[in-house]
Design an enzyme around this catalytic site. Structure first.
Site, PDB file in Angstrom:
ATOM      1  N   GLY A  88       0.911  -1.223  -0.112  1.00 23.86           N
ATOM      2  CA  GLY A  88       0.008   0.290  -0.005  1.00 23.86           C
ATOM      3  C   GLY A  88       0.775   1.252   0.023  1.00 23.86           C
ATOM      4  O   GLY A  88       0.500   2.232   0.600  1.00 23.86           O
ATOM      5  N   MET A 135      -4.353  -7.200  -6.721  1.00 22.94           N
ATOM      6  CA  MET A 135      -3.849  -8.413  -7.330  1.00 22.94           C
ATOM      7  C   MET A 135      -4.700  -9.320  -7.888  1.00 22.94           C
ATOM      8  O   MET A 135      -4.666 -10.555  -7.706  1.00 22.94           O
ATOM      9  CB  MET A 135      -2.699  -9.057  -6.347  1.00 22.94           C
ATOM     10  CG  MET A 135      -1.531  -8.234  -6.162  1.00 22.94           C
ATOM     11  SD  MET A 135      -0.743  -7.611  -7.580  1.00 22.94           S
ATOM     12  CE  MET A 135      -0.089  -9.015  -7.925  1.00 22.94           C
ATOM     13  N   ASN A 147      -5.863   2.496 -12.890  1.00 25.60           N
ATOM     14  CA  ASN A 147      -4.733   1.691 -12.318  1.00 25.60           C
ATOM     15  C   ASN A 147      -3.397   2.165 -12.644  1.00 25.60           C
ATOM     16  O   ASN A 147      -2.949   3.008 -13.514  1.00 25.60           O
ATOM     17  CB  ASN A 147      -4.774   0.167 -12.981  1.00 25.60           C
ATOM     18  CG  ASN A 147      -3.557  -0.753 -12.497  1.00 25.60           C
ATOM     19  OD1 ASN A 147      -3.536  -0.853 -10.999  1.00 25.60           O
ATOM     20  ND2 ASN A 147      -2.831  -1.254 -13.290  1.00 25.60           N
ATOM     21  N   HIS A 195       0.907   1.298 -12.975  1.00 22.83           N
ATOM     22  CA  HIS A 195       1.246  -0.017 -13.358  1.00 22.83           C
ATOM     23  C   HIS A 195       2.866   0.200 -13.608  1.00 22.83           C
ATOM     24  O   HIS A 195       3.235   1.279 -14.112  1.00 22.83           O
ATOM     25  CB  HIS A 195       0.935  -0.690 -14.940  1.00 22.83           C
ATOM     26  CG  HIS A 195       1.631  -1.771 -15.270  1.00 22.83           C
ATOM     27  ND1 HIS A 195       1.272  -2.970 -14.644  1.00 22.83           N
ATOM     28  CD2 HIS A 195       2.767  -1.963 -16.108  1.00 22.83           C
ATOM     29  CE1 HIS A 195       2.176  -4.198 -15.372  1.00 22.83           C
ATOM     30  NE2 HIS A 195       3.040  -3.410 -16.269  1.00 22.83           N
ATOM     31  N   LEU A 224      -6.090  -7.269 -19.620  1.00 21.86           N
ATOM     32  CA  LEU A 224      -5.363  -6.772 -18.450  1.00 21.86           C
ATOM     33  C   LEU A 224      -4.195  -5.736 -18.906  1.00 21.86           C
ATOM     34  O   LEU A 224      -3.469  -5.963 -19.960  1.00 21.86           O
ATOM     35  CB  LEU A 224      -4.271  -7.905 -17.924  1.00 21.86           C
ATOM     36  CG  LEU A 224      -3.598  -7.905 -16.713  1.00 21.86           C
ATOM     37  CD1 LEU A 224      -4.397  -7.642 -15.477  1.00 21.86           C
ATOM     38  CD2 LEU A 224      -2.760  -9.153 -16.467  1.00 21.86           C
ATOM     39  N   GLU A 240       6.011   6.501  -9.203  1.00 21.70           N
ATOM     40  CA  GLU A 240       4.525   6.279  -8.951  1.00 21.70           C
ATOM     41  C   GLU A 240       3.934   7.120  -8.051  1.00 21.70           C
ATOM     42  O   GLU A 240       2.947   7.528  -7.952  1.00 21.70           O
ATOM     43  CB  GLU A 240       4.632   4.826  -8.360  1.00 21.70           C
ATOM     44  CG  GLU A 240       5.054   3.811  -9.669  1.00 21.70           C
ATOM     45  CD  GLU A 240       4.687   2.362  -9.314  1.00 21.70           C
ATOM     46  OE1 GLU A 240       3.843   1.969  -8.724  1.00 21.70           O
ATOM     47  OE2 GLU A 240       5.445   1.491  -9.349  1.00 21.70           O
TER      48      GLU A 240
HETATM   49  C1  GRF Z   1       3.005  -0.876  -7.556  1.00 20.36           C
HETATM   50  O1  GRF Z   1       4.490  -1.075  -8.145  1.00 20.36           O
HETATM   51  C2  GRF Z   1       2.199  -0.734  -8.582  1.00 20.36           C
HETATM   52  O2  GRF Z   1       2.538   0.125  -9.699  1.00 20.36           O
HETATM   53  C3  GRF Z   1       1.699  -2.270  -9.018  1.00 20.36           C
HETATM   54  O3  GRF Z   1       1.887  -2.828  -7.735  1.00 20.36           O
HETATM   55  C4  GRF Z   1       2.811  -2.224  -6.946  1.00 20.36           C
HETATM   56  C5  GRF Z   1       1.986  -1.848  -5.862  1.00 20.36           C
HETATM   57  O4  GRF Z   1       2.943  -1.406  -4.648  1.00 20.36           O
HETATM   58  N1  GRF Z   1       0.562  -2.208  -9.779  1.00 20.36           N
HETATM   59  P1  GRF Z   1       2.222  -0.700  -3.321  1.00 20.36           P
HETATM   60  O5  GRF Z   1       1.210  -1.902  -2.786  1.00 20.36           O
HETATM   61  O6  GRF Z   1       1.362   0.592  -3.712  1.00 20.36           O
HETATM   62  O7  GRF Z   1       3.512  -0.240  -2.571  1.00 20.36           O
END
Ligand code: GRF
Length: 213
Positions: free
Chosen positions: A14, A92, A109, A111, A146, A176
């Site tokens: 998270g 997931m 989302n 990624h 996906l 991110e």
């Molecule tokens: C991140 O790298 C995101 O891009 C991918 O899963 C990972 C999640 O990390 N979809 P977190 O749980 O936000 O730390």
């Protein structure tokens, strides 16, 4: 003006969720985190959300007979909290087509690659194996296929000669944490539009580039 009600769906640590919660603390941030949903009761991110006073819900996929039943249970939670935008952050679980259809245009989302390169899992290893010199992260609308929905914004980072999966993942993750709160802001400000499968972002640059280590 009322803030956009955002739900974050997680399955694990998270850190993107935490970045969104942090961003939403600013008085002038136009979105509020109305709910965090996890399909995994032990997800470490849930504890962070609870500590921050964000409402949480666990919807386990284990006790559902099929994907759509699970999707409908998640959707019912979102509706109960008046959610207007759903942000997947390390969620997931693969949806049935029902969920992205129900939340079309309001489901995004993040990624950790520059889509459409390197979909699915082990994304950093895929990037290292391909020998690319740039990688990064992508925020996109979610469609039933996906990692294939219309791209809203990307952040790019260099891939260095001595990178491992972990060093590359860490460099991308820092971006991110910048990109996702920005995109949610643009969304709340009404700057993101989707027409005919193409995304337009007005008044903002949907590409970040970072050479930070
Ligand atoms: C991140 O790298 C995101 O891009 C991918 O899963 C990972 C999640 O990390 N979809 P977190 O749980 O936000 O730390």
């Amino acid at each position: 003006m009322a803030k956009l009600k955002v739900a974050i769906l997680i399955s694990g640590r998270g850190s993107n969720m935490a970045a969104l919660i942090e961003a939403a603390k600013a008085a002038d941030y136009p979105a509020e985190i109305a709910l965090v949903v996890s399909n995994v009761a032990e997800a470490p991110g849930l504890a962070i959300a609870r500590k921050e006073g964000v409402p949480t819900a666990v919807v386990s996929h284990r006790d559902r007979p099929d994907r759509e039943t699970f999707d409908r249970a998640v959707s019912a939670e979102l509706e109960r909290h008046g959610v207007e935008l759903v942000a997947l952050a390390g969620f997931m679980r693969i949806f049935s087509p029902w969920f992205p259809t129900r939340w079309a245009g309001r489901l995004i989302n993040i990624h950790p690659s520059l889509l459409p390169c390197f979909k699915g899992l082990h994304v950093q290893q895929q990037a290292l194996d391909a020998g690319v010199r740039l990688s990064g992260c992508t925020v996109h609308f979610v469609i039933p296929d996906l990692d294939a929905g219309p791209i809203i914004a990307q952040a790019a980072v260099p891939v260095l000669a001595d990178d491992t999966q972990d060093t590359l993942a860490a460099r991308i993750l820092r971006q991110e944490h910048r990109l996702y709160p920005l995109v949610v802001r643009w969304f709340a400000e009404g700057r993101v539009s989707l027409a005919g499968g193409r995304v337009a972002v007005t008044g903002a640059a949907p590409l970040l580039f970072s050479t930070d280590p």
